[in-house]
Design a protein around this motif. Sequence first.
Motif, short mmCIF file in Angstrom:
data_model
loop_
_atom_site.label_atom_id
_atom_site.label_comp_id
_atom_site.label_asym_id
_atom_site.label_seq_id
_atom_site.Cartn_x
_atom_site.Cartn_y
_atom_site.Cartn_z
N TRP A 1 -16.05 15.38 -35.67
CA TRP A 1 -14.80 15.44 -34.91
C TRP A 1 -14.85 16.59 -33.91
O TRP A 1 -14.36 16.46 -32.77
CB TRP A 1 -13.62 15.62 -35.86
CG TRP A 1 -13.26 14.41 -36.68
CD1 TRP A 1 -13.45 14.25 -38.03
CD2 TRP A 1 -12.64 13.20 -36.23
NE1 TRP A 1 -13.00 13.03 -38.45
CE2 TRP A 1 -12.49 12.36 -37.36
CE3 TRP A 1 -12.21 12.74 -34.99
CZ2 TRP A 1 -11.92 11.10 -37.27
CZ3 TRP A 1 -11.63 11.48 -34.91
CH2 TRP A 1 -11.50 10.68 -36.04
N ALA B 1 -16.94 15.53 -30.97
CA ALA B 1 -16.17 14.66 -30.09
C ALA B 1 -15.15 15.46 -29.28
O ALA B 1 -14.93 15.21 -28.08
CB ALA B 1 -15.47 13.59 -30.91
N THR C 1 -18.51 10.64 -31.79
CA THR C 1 -17.96 9.39 -32.33
C THR C 1 -18.95 8.71 -33.26
O THR C 1 -18.57 8.18 -34.31
CB THR C 1 -17.61 8.44 -31.16
OG1 THR C 1 -16.72 9.11 -30.26
CG2 THR C 1 -16.94 7.18 -31.67
N LEU D 1 -18.38 -0.62 -32.29
CA LEU D 1 -17.02 -0.38 -32.79
C LEU D 1 -16.39 -1.66 -33.30
O LEU D 1 -15.72 -1.67 -34.35
CB LEU D 1 -16.17 0.22 -31.67
CG LEU D 1 -16.44 1.68 -31.32
CD1 LEU D 1 -15.67 2.07 -30.07
CD2 LEU D 1 -16.05 2.61 -32.48
N ILE E 1 -9.96 2.92 -35.60
CA ILE E 1 -11.10 2.32 -34.92
C ILE E 1 -10.63 1.41 -33.79
O ILE E 1 -11.27 1.33 -32.73
CB ILE E 1 -11.98 1.54 -35.93
CG1 ILE E 1 -12.66 2.53 -36.90
CG2 ILE E 1 -13.04 0.72 -35.21
CD1 ILE E 1 -13.45 1.88 -38.00
N TYR F 1 -8.11 1.96 -31.90
CA TYR F 1 -7.83 2.84 -30.76
C TYR F 1 -9.11 3.23 -30.04
O TYR F 1 -9.15 3.33 -28.81
CB TYR F 1 -7.07 4.08 -31.23
CG TYR F 1 -5.58 3.86 -31.36
CD1 TYR F 1 -4.81 3.56 -30.25
CD2 TYR F 1 -4.95 3.96 -32.59
CE1 TYR F 1 -3.45 3.35 -30.36
CE2 TYR F 1 -3.59 3.75 -32.71
CZ TYR F 1 -2.84 3.44 -31.60
OH TYR F 1 -1.49 3.22 -31.70
N LEU F 2 -10.19 3.44 -30.80
CA LEU F 2 -11.48 3.73 -30.16
C LEU F 2 -11.98 2.53 -29.36
O LEU F 2 -12.57 2.69 -28.28
CB LEU F 2 -12.51 4.12 -31.23
CG LEU F 2 -12.23 5.41 -32.01
CD1 LEU F 2 -13.29 5.60 -33.09
CD2 LEU F 2 -12.19 6.61 -31.09
N THR G 1 -10.13 2.51 -26.17
CA THR G 1 -10.65 3.56 -25.27
C THR G 1 -11.89 3.08 -24.53
O THR G 1 -12.00 3.21 -23.30
CB THR G 1 -10.98 4.82 -26.08
OG1 THR G 1 -9.80 5.30 -26.71
CG2 THR G 1 -11.54 5.91 -25.18
N ALA G 2 -12.86 2.53 -25.28
CA ALA G 2 -14.09 2.04 -24.64
C ALA G 2 -13.80 0.90 -23.68
O ALA G 2 -14.38 0.82 -22.60
CB ALA G 2 -15.09 1.61 -25.72
N THR H 1 -5.22 6.47 -25.66
CA THR H 1 -5.61 5.77 -26.88
C THR H 1 -6.56 6.62 -27.72
O THR H 1 -6.48 6.61 -28.96
CB THR H 1 -6.27 4.42 -26.54
OG1 THR H 1 -7.29 4.61 -25.55
CG2 THR H 1 -5.24 3.44 -26.02
N ILE H 2 -7.46 7.38 -27.05
CA ILE H 2 -8.32 8.26 -27.85
C ILE H 2 -7.50 9.40 -28.44
O ILE H 2 -7.80 9.90 -29.54
CB ILE H 2 -9.50 8.79 -27.00
CG1 ILE H 2 -10.53 9.47 -27.92
CG2 ILE H 2 -9.04 9.79 -25.96
CD1 ILE H 2 -11.13 8.57 -28.95
N ALA I 1 -6.12 8.26 -31.86
CA ALA I 1 -7.02 8.01 -32.99
C ALA I 1 -6.90 9.05 -34.11
O ALA I 1 -6.74 8.70 -35.28
CB ALA I 1 -8.46 7.90 -32.50
#
Length: 486
Positions: A68, A71, A117, A181, A195, A197-198, A201-202, A234-235, A238
């Motif tokens: 974390w 990241a 991540t 993901l 996840i 939310y990740l 993000t992507a 969104t990130i 998370a």
Amino acid sequence: MTAHGITRRRSAWPLHAGVLAVSAMAAAAYLTAGPHPRVVIFALVTLAPVATFAGALATGRLPDRRPWLTAAVGLVLLSVSMAFWSDWVTAHHLGRAEGRPADLAIASAHLVFLAGTAGVLRKHGANDHAGLLDAALFGVCVAGPIWVWLIAPRLTPAATPLGEMLVLADLAVLAAVLGCLVRIGRRATRARGPIAYLVLTASCTLAAHLTSVATAAHGSTDATTVLLMLAYLTIAAAPLHPAASLVTNPDRPGKEATGEPPLLWMGAALCANPLIAAIQLARGDETANVLLPVGSMLAVPLVLLRLRQMSALRGEAERTLAHHAHHDELTGLHNRRHVVAEIDRALADLERGDLAEVTLLLLDLDGFKPVNDHYGHQAGDVVLREVASRLAAIAGAQDVVGRIGGDEFVVLRRGGGREELAGRVASEVGRPIPVGSATVRVGASAGTATAGRGEAVDRDTLIGRADAAMYAEKATHRRDRARAAA
């Protein structure tokens, strides 16, 4: 569903509502603001995930802090880069492949964040290396057509080879991460919220690259900026999700993923980018020259890792099959096939004069059937495993211990001492055996036979002698029990 799971799902709804509300307000404020306020609004949004990550780490809500933190460092670098090059988006530099210092700095920040991540999600992928490699390969292969058909034709003369490599690599890595993901989210049901939310993000970041190139000619970056703001928000959500702690520490281990190796898919993955590059070169497209080296640089190592993983699985399967071919599944001792082969080998050594004596002990448990009848077959299995463990402890380093039937065991010794061996076996096997909350006892009828140097004896003869001695002792035990009962 447990009560804990219900509480977690209900408590996530305020977060979802908050993300929607903040996203709508941030987008509306940006779209209606003037040029200078827009810079401030975008900068504040980029700081949102830094604040949420720092708060979650400070309050101890995120176990396994190192990934974390990594990241979070990537997010800080990204925010600093965005602040220093505040016109990177608004001046149409995103996705233009210009190879500017901003492109290098932001790509580096992306890599640091993605490394964190990957560390966050490593436990969820521990039993699914094959699936994750396949998902990453899919993402890398998807990046090729995206580059060729959507981005490369819209590049301006300001694009440089370095810039093209950075953009293509960024697209490929984003697509690969997105595939991984999605794969993890399908398996990690309890951590699906953070996840997801990740994944958003992507997805938003990937979409921002496409809209930046698509709208460059029209002079508007509103869609690109809003998508990037959604990616940041969104990130930021998370680590605030109630299930965020389950991302690094799954509450239940995942099962090993199985399936046939996708050899056809891996072949297609290796051929996709070279094929697209060949078509583009045949058409005289100068932007095609970057696809082959970058695509291969990312796809080939993934395919090699997949092949290595397949080789490791095959080796493990072969070792498992070899073990099962020579060992009893219940007790882990050698099985009848292996014991018979060892007896033949020992008698051959005896005949050559390499051994002075060979001793064979056959053992049959007394009172085992009542244990099965009274306590059940699971209790019987416990007894068999415990007897096997005791026999293995008694045996020497050169002795062969096996299970050749239901409650029949054998010890092959390359040497003498049959009286000592039979005595120790009877003593150890006769000790109490705990079975659940109860304790049981079983006896042992053991028969031994020996063959000395120069004695012409084959395997069947040696086994027959030990078998006869075992049944003679079993008959003696029955007579003793009958006299005791009378």
